[in-house]
Scaffold this active site. Structure first.
Site, PDB file in Angstrom:
ATOM      1  N   GLU A   7     -89.901 -49.754  -9.107  1.00 33.45           N
ATOM      2  CA  GLU A   7     -89.879 -50.999  -9.859  1.00 33.45           C
ATOM      3  C   GLU A   7     -90.451 -50.773 -11.251  1.00 33.45           C
ATOM      4  OE1 GLU A   7     -89.762 -54.474 -11.581  1.00 33.45           O
ATOM      5  OE2 GLU A   7     -88.756 -54.131  -9.659  1.00 33.45           O
ATOM      6  N   GLN A   8     -89.733 -51.254 -12.272  1.00 29.71           N
ATOM      7  CA  GLN A   8     -90.169 -51.017 -13.649  1.00 29.71           C
ATOM      8  C   GLN A   8     -91.402 -51.827 -14.045  1.00 29.71           C
ATOM      9  OE1 GLN A   8     -87.385 -52.228 -16.678  1.00 29.71           O
ATOM     10  NE2 GLN A   8     -86.643 -53.948 -15.468  1.00 29.71           N
ATOM     11  N   ASP A  45     -77.043 -58.397  -7.780  1.00 26.82           N
ATOM     12  CA  ASP A  45     -76.571 -58.578  -9.148  1.00 26.82           C
ATOM     13  C   ASP A  45     -76.151 -57.282  -9.822  1.00 26.82           C
ATOM     14  OD1 ASP A  45     -76.817 -61.294  -9.124  1.00 26.82           O
ATOM     15  OD2 ASP A  45     -78.677 -61.381 -10.270  1.00 26.82           O
ATOM     16  N   TYR A  58     -85.003 -80.243  -6.264  1.00 23.23           N
ATOM     17  CA  TYR A  58     -85.205 -80.053  -4.828  1.00 23.23           C
ATOM     18  C   TYR A  58     -86.670 -79.728  -4.569  1.00 23.23           C
ATOM     19  CZ  TYR A  58     -84.594 -75.075  -6.111  1.00 23.23           C
ATOM     20  OH  TYR A  58     -84.686 -73.839  -6.693  1.00 23.23           O
ATOM     21  N   ARG A  94     -90.043 -68.934  -5.070  1.00 24.18           N
ATOM     22  CA  ARG A  94     -89.521 -67.566  -5.037  1.00 24.18           C
ATOM     23  C   ARG A  94     -90.625 -66.558  -4.740  1.00 24.18           C
ATOM     24  NH1 ARG A  94     -85.015 -64.737  -7.277  1.00 24.18           N
ATOM     25  NH2 ARG A  94     -84.140 -66.740  -7.893  1.00 24.18           N
TER      26      ARG A  94
END
Length: 364
Positions: free
Chosen positions: A31-32, A253, A192, A99
């Protein structure tokens, strides 16, 4: 490195690491960033993705999540209901949550922070921004929209959709038990719950600061409470002709960026990760994974892109036909999307056979 290298510690990359580990395939995630941020913004986890996370033993992450009963689409000016989708018709709930809570639950994987991958070869050699390198038996590119790994498979660049999304989390002044989408000319608004006391608000338009003059008070009251929204342009990439090359494969993605208009970006990355892990015992694992996923992802991506036009029609004949079509949709119109299960396409191997098959995954 006698293990799989996964580039990117987002939802797709961490799910892939977890799903592979459940099948005794070792991996490490690069992970960067120096650390994973504690993201407070919301995310929608539809039943098709939630079921895969439950299968991985992560059902506990949803203990504090909201479970909206329905998704409503309403008119911008008068708050009139256009259509309502029952989200309780599926075996697995539809969750909305923060998230950061999901990312934290996925952090069982070994993550090496501060390693920004700048290139990869089809033999599994990775190069990092600090001048170091690694060699892996296989590489999974899960490094998102601006993927460096994707450059091995296809040369293209992100493209701007013409829209900006501004997000905020607000205290709930009254209980919200559903996902609500207000459609208006050239923009839309989504609200939401993310927990018992807060809601997530997303405002999508041509810029991040348009006034909402003329919108119904239900929308304006929410928008007016936002002090400093976080705004970012909505971009994607053209469809990639293929998702793998040599020992390298893409997911999420990095493989198929999609605009957020049907809230399926993370869900499709989770499906990708679960499918890839289930293909691990095959000598043609990457090709089989892509074959299983490409048609479905193409349909979801097309629907997401169509939202950029359909959601933002100015009032008139097209808008009225859109509303009539939405209102006439049968109760099961979303079953193909939310009822999908990876296991129905490719049953999982048992533990002993997966261990014997693991080297064939490494030789891809």
């Amino acid at each position: 490195m006698d293990r799989i290298a996964i580039v990117g510690a987002g939802i797709g990359g961490l799910t892939a690491a977890l799903a592979l580990a459940r099948r005794d395939v070792r991996s490490v995630v690069f992970e960067q960033r120096a650390a994973l941020p504690d993201e407070g913004f919301g995310i929608q986890i539809a039943p098709n993705a939630a079921a895969e996370l439950h299968d991985l033993g992560l059902g506990g992450v949803f203990d504090t999540a909201a479970r909206p009963a329905c998704r409503e689409i309403r008119r911008w000016q008068d708050n009139r209901l256009i259509t309502r989708t029952d989200l309780t018709r599926y075996d697995t709930p539809y969750y909305t949550m923060r998230r950061g809570a999901l990312i934290a639950a996925l952090r069982e994987a070994a993550v090496v922070f501060g390693r920004r991958c700048v290139s990869v070869t089809d033999e599994g050699a990775l190069s990092f921004a600090d001048g170091t390198g690694e060699r892996a038996t296989a590489v999974v590119g899960a490094d998102g929209l601006h993927s460096a790994v994707r450059g091995l498979v296809v040369r293209d660049a992100p493209r701007y959709s013409g829209y900006v999304a501004a997000r905020a989390v607000l205290p709930m002044e009254s209980e919200l038990d559903r996902v609500v989408v207000w459609l208006g000319p050239h923009r839309h608004v989504v609200a939401y719950p993310v927990d018992r006391g807060h809601l997530n608000l997303v405002m999508v338009g041509r810029s991040g600061d348009e006034p909402f003059t003329g919108w119904h008070p239900a929308v304006r009251e929410l928008v007016d409470r936002v002090e400093r929204p976080e705004a970012h342009p909505l971009v994607d990439r053209p469809p990639a002709p293929r998702w793998h090359r040599g020992r390298v494969v893409l997911l999420g993605d990095a493989a198929h960026p999609m605009l957020p208009f049907i809230a399926q970006g993370a869900a499709q990355a989770i499906e990708d990760a679960a499918t890839l892990a289930r293909c691990a015992g095959r000598p043609d694992a990457f090709a089989h994974y892509e074959a299983l996923r490409r048609e479905r992802v193409g349909r979801v991506t097309d629907l997401s892109r169509a939202g950029a036009h359909v959601y933002h029609l100015p009032d008139g004949d097209q808008q009225r036909r859109r509303d009539e079509d939405m209102a006439a949709a049968p109760p099961g119109s979303h079953d193909w999307l939310y009822g999908h299960r990876v296991a129905s396409l490719l049953p999982s191997s048992n533990t002993s056979s997966t261990r014997d098959a693991t080297p064939s995954f490494r030789k891809i």
